[in-house]
Design a protein around this motif. Structure first.
Motif, short mmCIF file in Angstrom:
data_model
loop_
_atom_site.label_atom_id
_atom_site.label_comp_id
_atom_site.label_asym_id
_atom_site.label_seq_id
_atom_site.Cartn_x
_atom_site.Cartn_y
_atom_site.Cartn_z
N ASN A 1 0.82 -1.20 0.00
CA ASN A 1 0.00 0.00 0.00
C ASN A 1 0.86 1.25 0.00
OD1 ASN A 1 0.67 0.70 2.82
ND2 ASN A 1 -0.52 -1.13 3.31
N ARG A 2 0.21 2.36 -0.24
CA ARG A 2 0.87 3.66 -0.13
C ARG A 2 0.06 4.53 0.82
NH1 ARG A 2 -0.29 7.43 -5.49
NH2 ARG A 2 -2.55 7.22 -5.57
N LEU A 3 0.74 5.48 1.44
CA LEU A 3 0.10 6.44 2.32
C LEU A 3 0.15 7.81 1.65
CD1 LEU A 3 -1.17 7.18 5.08
CD2 LEU A 3 1.17 7.60 5.90
N LEU A 4 -1.02 8.38 1.41
CA LEU A 4 -1.08 9.73 0.86
C LEU A 4 -1.04 10.74 2.00
CD1 LEU A 4 -3.79 9.34 -1.95
CD2 LEU A 4 -1.30 9.36 -2.17
N VAL A 5 -0.18 11.72 1.87
CA VAL A 5 0.06 12.69 2.94
C VAL A 5 0.03 14.10 2.34
CG1 VAL A 5 1.76 13.53 4.62
CG2 VAL A 5 1.46 11.06 4.25
N MET A 6 -0.61 15.02 3.06
CA MET A 6 -0.57 16.42 2.65
C MET A 6 0.63 17.08 3.32
SD MET A 6 -3.41 19.41 3.04
CE MET A 6 -4.59 18.51 2.02
N ALA A 7 1.50 17.68 2.54
CA ALA A 7 2.70 18.33 3.06
C ALA A 7 2.65 19.82 2.78
CB ALA A 7 3.95 17.72 2.43
N THR A 8 2.95 20.61 3.80
CA THR A 8 3.06 22.06 3.65
C THR A 8 4.29 22.53 4.42
OG1 THR A 8 1.60 22.40 5.55
CG2 THR A 8 0.57 22.44 3.37
N ARG A 9 4.76 23.70 4.06
CA ARG A 9 5.87 24.28 4.82
C ARG A 9 5.37 24.74 6.19
NH1 ARG A 9 6.48 26.31 -0.16
NH2 ARG A 9 5.47 28.27 0.41
#
Length: 316
Positions: free
Chosen positions: A260-268
């Motif tokens: 599986n993969r994990l989708l992650v929201m990344a921001t500074r």
């Protein structure tokens, strides 16, 4: 070496001759030839082989051509972004997303932005996770939906959802809805380098392995090759979750391991809250939630024909 010289070099390479390039970009041929000679002199390398029938790239020319096209594309993007800033009251927010997710996510997010963020110019850039994180760190994008980011990066990370990988084979392959790890080892697959790394790390503790026929860092190319019956692949299930293609492929789960993969929201990590960015985060999360409810990110059949169609429809 400047942007104008790179533009002229690319024009010559694309046209196949100095004469044709001069006509295409409306510049005198002697001036264009002089610019090319100065560029080669500046780099100390021959970029083009001159022949009676035109020109062709040298090995050094191929390397410069690939870099020059990227540089010119980026320069044009910056120009357009700065041009957008001239419109009073309009802010630009740049979202990064992966090639596997863009086709699914972007249409719905754009529709939501039109309804909720009329004063925001949404720009989308597509790349695999390592490049997206590099862009984010350099300030080229404002936020990104990334896959399995490595720990230790100085970003704010928000986990969104997990999604299984599936073995995708052309219709008629004879495989069932599930295969074993040992079966997988005997099936040649086409893989992107990034997805190969994720899957191999998850297979290793189980003693599993991949039989990689070829690495192709283009999701669209792999999809097309599978549709044409020229190979199989391991991809997140959503890449092939499309009612229009369900009869063209067979989707099999690999049993005995959680691929599986994990989708992650990344921001500074920002000192001040950006209201536009905060709203865009909420819109992305809402769109992903709707797609999840439609069954886009699991092996279950789709519950709605087009989850993004409702998001694109105007509010009553």
């Amino acid at each position: 070496m400047n942007l104008r010289a790179l533009k002229y070099f690319v024009a010559i390479a694309d046209a196949g001759s100095v004469t044709a390039a001069a006509e295409a970009i409306a510049i005198a041929q002697p001036a264009l030839s002089r610019q090319l000679r100065e560029l080669e002199s500046d780099l100390g390398l021959q970029l083009l082989h001159r022949t009676p029938r035109g020109v062709r790239l040298t090995q050094a020319g191929v390397v410069l051509y690939e870099s020059a096209t990227r540089i010119l594309t980026e320069a044009q993007r910056v120009r357009e972004q700065l041009k957008g800033q001239r419109h009073a009251g309009q802010a630009t927010v740049v979202l990064g997303t992966s090639p596997t997710l863009a086709r699914l996510l972007v249409p719905g997010v754009f529709a939501r932005c039109r309804r909720s963020l009329n004063d925001v110019n949404l720009t989308v850039r597509e790349a695999f996770t390592p490049v997206l994180l590099d862009w984010l760190e350099r300030g080229m994008i404002d936020m990104a939906v990334v896959t399995n980011p490595e720990p230790g990066r100085a970003f704010t990370m928000h986990a969104l959802l997990g999604e299984p990988f599936a073995l995708i084979t052309p219709a008629g392959s004879g495989l069932g809805s599930a295969i074993s790890i040992s079966q997988l080892a005997h099936i040649p697959v086409l893989m992107t380098a990034f997805h190969r790394g994720i899957v191999e790390r998850q297979l290793a503790p189980m003693g599993g392995r991949l039989n990689v026929q070829s690495e192709i860092d283009s999701v669209d190319s792999i999809r097309e090759l599978v549709f044409q019956g020229q190979g199989a692949t391991l991809m997140p299930v959503s890449v092939f979750k499309d009612p229009r293609v369900r009869n063209r492929v067979t989707m099999s789960e690999v049993s005995g391991v959680q691929l599986n993969r994990l989708l992650v929201m990344a921001t500074r990590i920002e000192r001040e809250e950006n209201s536009c960015l905060s709203v865009l985060k909420d819109l992305v999360i809402s769109e992903l939630s709707q797609l999840t409810q439609a069954g886009m990110f699991n092996f279950a059949p789709l519950r709605h024909r087009a989850a993004t169609a409702r998001a694109a429809a105007p509010s009553p």
